[in-house]
Design a protein around this motif. Structure first.
Motif, PDB file in Angstrom:
ATOM      1  N   VAL A  77       0.844  -1.205   0.000  1.00  0.00           N
ATOM      2  CA  VAL A  77       0.000   0.000   0.000  1.00  0.00           C
ATOM      3  C   VAL A  77       0.879   1.255   0.000  1.00  0.00           C
ATOM      4  O   VAL A  77       0.647   2.207  -0.757  1.00  0.00           O
ATOM      5  CB  VAL A  77      -0.937  -0.011   1.234  1.00  0.00           C
ATOM      6  CG1 VAL A  77      -1.553   1.360   1.480  1.00  0.00           C
ATOM      7  CG2 VAL A  77      -2.029  -1.064   1.063  1.00  0.00           C
ATOM      8  N   ALA A  78       1.916   1.243   0.847  1.00  0.00           N
ATOM      9  CA  ALA A  78       2.791   2.411   0.958  1.00  0.00           C
ATOM     10  C   ALA A  78       3.540   2.639  -0.356  1.00  0.00           C
ATOM     11  O   ALA A  78       3.657   3.769  -0.833  1.00  0.00           O
ATOM     12  CB  ALA A  78       3.790   2.218   2.101  1.00  0.00           C
ATOM     13  N   LEU A  79       4.032   1.547  -0.971  1.00  0.00           N
ATOM     14  CA  LEU A  79       4.779   1.681  -2.225  1.00  0.00           C
ATOM     15  C   LEU A  79       3.903   2.303  -3.301  1.00  0.00           C
ATOM     16  O   LEU A  79       4.340   3.173  -4.059  1.00  0.00           O
ATOM     17  CB  LEU A  79       5.302   0.305  -2.668  1.00  0.00           C
ATOM     18  CG  LEU A  79       6.113   0.286  -3.968  1.00  0.00           C
ATOM     19  CD1 LEU A  79       7.304   1.232  -3.895  1.00  0.00           C
ATOM     20  CD2 LEU A  79       6.602  -1.129  -4.282  1.00  0.00           C
ATOM     21  N   GLU A  80       2.650   1.851  -3.338  1.00  0.00           N
ATOM     22  CA  GLU A  80       1.695   2.418  -4.301  1.00  0.00           C
ATOM     23  C   GLU A  80       1.559   3.932  -4.085  1.00  0.00           C
ATOM     24  O   GLU A  80       1.637   4.713  -5.033  1.00  0.00           O
ATOM     25  CB  GLU A  80       0.343   1.701  -4.123  1.00  0.00           C
ATOM     26  CG  GLU A  80      -0.767   2.132  -5.055  1.00  0.00           C
ATOM     27  CD  GLU A  80      -0.557   1.643  -6.493  1.00  0.00           C
ATOM     28  OE1 GLU A  80       0.272   0.731  -6.684  1.00  0.00           O
ATOM     29  OE2 GLU A  80      -1.201   2.202  -7.402  1.00  0.00           O
ATOM     30  N   PRO A  97       7.148  11.301  -1.363  1.00  0.00           N
ATOM     31  CA  PRO A  97       6.979  10.767  -0.005  1.00  0.00           C
ATOM     32  C   PRO A  97       6.649  11.846   1.023  1.00  0.00           C
ATOM     33  O   PRO A  97       5.931  11.575   1.994  1.00  0.00           O
ATOM     34  CB  PRO A  97       8.334  10.133   0.313  1.00  0.00           C
ATOM     35  CG  PRO A  97       9.060  10.017  -0.964  1.00  0.00           C
ATOM     36  CD  PRO A  97       8.403  10.840  -1.992  1.00  0.00           C
ATOM     37  N   ASP A  98       7.173  13.066   0.820  1.00  0.00           N
ATOM     38  CA  ASP A  98       6.869  14.162   1.742  1.00  0.00           C
ATOM     39  C   ASP A  98       5.370  14.439   1.835  1.00  0.00           C
ATOM     40  O   ASP A  98       4.889  14.948   2.845  1.00  0.00           O
ATOM     41  CB  ASP A  98       7.582  15.453   1.291  1.00  0.00           C
ATOM     42  CG  ASP A  98       9.078  15.345   1.488  1.00  0.00           C
ATOM     43  OD1 ASP A  98       9.496  14.686   2.454  1.00  0.00           O
ATOM     44  OD2 ASP A  98       9.817  15.918   0.669  1.00  0.00           O
ATOM     45  N   GLU A  99       4.670  14.124   0.748  1.00  0.00           N
ATOM     46  CA  GLU A  99       3.244  14.470   0.686  1.00  0.00           C
ATOM     47  C   GLU A  99       2.335  13.349   1.173  1.00  0.00           C
ATOM     48  O   GLU A  99       1.121  13.520   1.249  1.00  0.00           O
ATOM     49  CB  GLU A  99       2.851  14.814  -0.768  1.00  0.00           C
ATOM     50  CG  GLU A  99       3.566  16.027  -1.316  1.00  0.00           C
ATOM     51  CD  GLU A  99       3.428  16.107  -2.838  1.00  0.00           C
ATOM     52  OE1 GLU A  99       2.608  15.348  -3.407  1.00  0.00           O
ATOM     53  OE2 GLU A  99       4.143  16.908  -3.448  1.00  0.00           O
ATOM     54  N   VAL A 100       2.912  12.194   1.471  1.00  0.00           N
ATOM     55  CA  VAL A 100       2.098  11.047   1.891  1.00  0.00           C
ATOM     56  C   VAL A 100       2.132  10.950   3.420  1.00  0.00           C
ATOM     57  O   VAL A 100       3.214  10.916   4.007  1.00  0.00           O
ATOM     58  CB  VAL A 100       2.632   9.734   1.263  1.00  0.00           C
ATOM     59  CG1 VAL A 100       1.824   8.546   1.756  1.00  0.00           C
ATOM     60  CG2 VAL A 100       2.604   9.818  -0.263  1.00  0.00           C
ATOM     61  N   SER A 101       0.948  10.919   4.051  1.00  0.00           N
ATOM     62  CA  SER A 101       0.899  10.842   5.520  1.00  0.00           C
ATOM     63  C   SER A 101       0.633   9.412   5.969  1.00  0.00           C
ATOM     64  O   SER A 101       0.102   8.588   5.224  1.00  0.00           O
ATOM     65  CB  SER A 101      -0.200  11.762   6.058  1.00  0.00           C
ATOM     66  OG  SER A 101      -1.462  11.249   5.689  1.00  0.00           O
ATOM     67  N   ILE A 102       0.997   9.154   7.230  1.00  0.00           N
ATOM     68  CA  ILE A 102       0.698   7.840   7.832  1.00  0.00           C
ATOM     69  C   ILE A 102      -0.814   7.615   7.855  1.00  0.00           C
ATOM     70  O   ILE A 102      -1.298   6.504   7.625  1.00  0.00           O
ATOM     71  CB  ILE A 102       1.302   7.764   9.259  1.00  0.00           C
ATOM     72  CG1 ILE A 102       2.841   7.590   9.185  1.00  0.00           C
ATOM     73  CG2 ILE A 102       0.693   6.638  10.055  1.00  0.00           C
ATOM     74  CD1 ILE A 102       3.313   6.193   8.828  1.00  0.00           C
ATOM     75  N   ASP A 103      -1.584   8.692   8.089  1.00  0.00           N
ATOM     76  CA  ASP A 103      -3.046   8.580   8.093  1.00  0.00           C
ATOM     77  C   ASP A 103      -3.560   8.027   6.769  1.00  0.00           C
ATOM     78  O   ASP A 103      -4.447   7.163   6.733  1.00  0.00           O
ATOM     79  CB  ASP A 103      -3.680   9.960   8.348  1.00  0.00           C
ATOM     80  CG  ASP A 103      -3.664  10.312   9.828  1.00  0.00           C
ATOM     81  OD1 ASP A 103      -3.754   9.380  10.649  1.00  0.00           O
ATOM     82  OD2 ASP A 103      -3.540  11.508  10.151  1.00  0.00           O
ATOM     83  N   ALA A 162      -2.676   4.372   6.464  1.00  0.00           N
ATOM     84  CA  ALA A 162      -3.579   3.591   7.323  1.00  0.00           C
ATOM     85  C   ALA A 162      -4.941   3.448   6.644  1.00  0.00           C
ATOM     86  O   ALA A 162      -5.503   2.345   6.555  1.00  0.00           O
ATOM     87  CB  ALA A 162      -3.730   4.274   8.682  1.00  0.00           C
ATOM     88  N   SER A 163      -5.446   4.547   6.126  1.00  0.00           N
ATOM     89  CA  SER A 163      -6.770   4.527   5.518  1.00  0.00           C
ATOM     90  C   SER A 163      -6.771   3.660   4.256  1.00  0.00           C
ATOM     91  O   SER A 163      -7.700   2.872   4.035  1.00  0.00           O
ATOM     92  CB  SER A 163      -7.197   5.975   5.258  1.00  0.00           C
ATOM     93  OG  SER A 163      -7.992   6.061   4.122  1.00  0.00           O
ATOM     94  N   ALA A 164      -5.709   3.754   3.434  1.00  0.00           N
ATOM     95  CA  ALA A 164      -5.640   2.937   2.217  1.00  0.00           C
ATOM     96  C   ALA A 164      -5.519   1.454   2.554  1.00  0.00           C
ATOM     97  O   ALA A 164      -5.990   0.602   1.799  1.00  0.00           O
ATOM     98  CB  ALA A 164      -4.462   3.379   1.355  1.00  0.00           C
ATOM     99  N   ALA A 165      -4.892   1.152   3.712  1.00  0.00           N
ATOM    100  CA  ALA A 165      -4.737  -0.251   4.117  1.00  0.00           C
ATOM    101  C   ALA A 165      -5.948  -0.751   4.900  1.00  0.00           C
ATOM    102  O   ALA A 165      -6.036  -1.938   5.212  1.00  0.00           O
ATOM    103  CB  ALA A 165      -3.469  -0.408   4.958  1.00  0.00           C
ATOM    104  N   GLY A 166      -6.869   0.166   5.230  1.00  0.00           N
ATOM    105  CA  GLY A 166      -8.064  -0.216   5.979  1.00  0.00           C
ATOM    106  C   GLY A 166      -7.780  -0.563   7.433  1.00  0.00           C
ATOM    107  O   GLY A 166      -8.482  -1.365   8.036  1.00  0.00           O
ATOM    108  N   LEU A 182      -2.228   1.152  14.552  1.00  0.00           N
ATOM    109  CA  LEU A 182      -1.855  -0.184  14.106  1.00  0.00           C
ATOM    110  C   LEU A 182      -0.696  -0.121  13.098  1.00  0.00           C
ATOM    111  O   LEU A 182       0.181  -0.993  13.091  1.00  0.00           O
ATOM    112  CB  LEU A 182      -3.069  -0.906  13.498  1.00  0.00           C
ATOM    113  CG  LEU A 182      -2.998  -2.447  13.483  1.00  0.00           C
ATOM    114  CD1 LEU A 182      -2.693  -3.020  14.860  1.00  0.00           C
ATOM    115  CD2 LEU A 182      -4.288  -3.041  12.931  1.00  0.00           C
ATOM    116  N   VAL A 183      -0.684   0.921  12.266  1.00  0.00           N
ATOM    117  CA  VAL A 183       0.468   1.098  11.354  1.00  0.00           C
ATOM    118  C   VAL A 183       1.746   1.198  12.172  1.00  0.00           C
ATOM    119  O   VAL A 183       2.746   0.532  11.888  1.00  0.00           O
ATOM    120  CB  VAL A 183       0.297   2.353  10.462  1.00  0.00           C
ATOM    121  CG1 VAL A 183       1.558   2.583   9.626  1.00  0.00           C
ATOM    122  CG2 VAL A 183      -0.928   2.228   9.561  1.00  0.00           C
TER     123      VAL A 183
END
Lengths: 230, 230
Positions: free
Chosen positions: B22-25, B32-38, B41-45, B50-51
């Motif tokens: 999911v993260a690689l996608e 990467p600077d623009e991608v948040s852990i939130d 998490a949401s993309a992984a459901g 838990l992440v």
């Protein structure tokens, strides 16, 4: 009184410039990660707190030193628009390798990236130097609006020059004078490949190359390739 | 009971692998600077905490994603040692551009450096992929101990392939299929320049090129250059 103020202001700027020079010297010979503010202070003959008076931290001093080095390097790309192109490019390559030689470890650390050097300011400085190199080459080619293929050839050759310099610094297994000539030959070879794929690019190269002498670096490449093929 | 333990352990590893995918996608399509852990998490459901249970922070997840991408890319360099070299290299170039196409913005952000991507781990992963490319090419050239000049040609051509891909991603002004062929031609051109400077390199290239067919990419370059010169 006003002269006193002026003198004091110049003193601040002079001190800043001195610190930048000292820092650039240290950053050129070792990876920035290994250079401490204490060392810079000691080399400049001032106290550590006084360094912080002029620069808030090592990063800002590193960036100032890098800015000076970038200006220096960009200045070396400037070459009179006179004589054959191959000879002009060879003179620039000599000055480029002088620079690389002078700032070896700092150049490697910067171009290979890493914690202390990967800031957006350092990246912007690197890009500005690349752009200066690109602008110079395009102006020497006499092209107003470079076609996409020409832009690609010039920009990718610039990255080739960078990586050749980095590989050279890592052991210096091939004499730099040979690499300077080889990079000029590489430019001709990549331009020829580009021209073989694109008519607009071919027209630019035909115009540029018609004034090249047989004993210049481009003529030398043709002679070498013919002797290789026979 | 022991099967239960095994199943639970596999669940953890599966979840990690899912998160990496999911993260690689996400990291492939935006810097990467623009991608948040939130977002991850949401993309992984799953929930944000838990992440963090699987990865201590965004950097470790980014590095795991990058490791998977690096393995993927290095795998694409592997090519059977059969048939003409030019055709082999062209097939690898196609797979390389497939990869670049697939991971465009992430590839750009990574190779251009920057705060989130300039860690020593990411730099080591990039160097490992470059080394994999280098090892493959040297093995296809059938050289046991590459002379310094050959090493320089191969390593600098690898950096040329990287920068060509980056320039292509920035606007895609030249069709990628043309660039794939052009990079094979660039390899031949740089190798020819190297051979024109170094007898050992010339011997390697003569041996390699004697089996090249006239209708392969290397033969195509010769035809193009002859038609350009005439």
């Amino acid at each position: 009184m006003s002269t006193g103020v002026v003198r004091r202001r110049m003193g601040v700027e002079e001190r800043r410039q001195q610190l930048i020079g000292v820092a650039l010297e240290l950053f050129s010979h070792r990876s920035p990660d290994e250079v401490s503010i204490d060392e810079i202070a000691s080399a400049a003959g001032i106290s550590r707190p006084l360094v912080y008076h002029y620069f808030p931290g090592k990063l800002s001093l590193y960036e100032a030193a890098l800015r000076r080095a970038a200006d220096d390097l960009a200045g070396r790309f400037v070459e009179p628009h006179e004589g054959p192109l191959g000879a002009r490019l060879l003179r620039v390559m000599r000055r480029f390798f002088d620079f690389v030689d002078q700032h070896g470890p700092g150049f490697s650390a910067l171009m290979r990236g890493g914690p202390a050097v990967g800031s957006s300011t350092t990246n912007a400085l690197i890009d500005a130097v690349r752009q200066a190199a690109y602008d110079q080459i395009v102006s020497h080619l006499g092209v107003e609006e470079p076609p996409a293929r020409l832009e690609l050839v010039v920009r990718s050759w610039i990255s080739l020059a960078e990586s050749t310099a980095l590989i050279w610094l890592d052991g210096r297994h091939v004499p730099r004078a040979e690499l300077e000539v080889q990079l000029v030959h590489n430019f001709a070879a990549l331009a020829a490949v580009g021209a073989a794929h694109d008519e607009e690019m071919a027209m630019v190269m035909r115009r540029v190359l018609k004034d090249e002498p047989g004993d210049g670096p481009f003529g030398d490449l043709v002679v070498r390739l013919i002797s290789l093929a026979s």
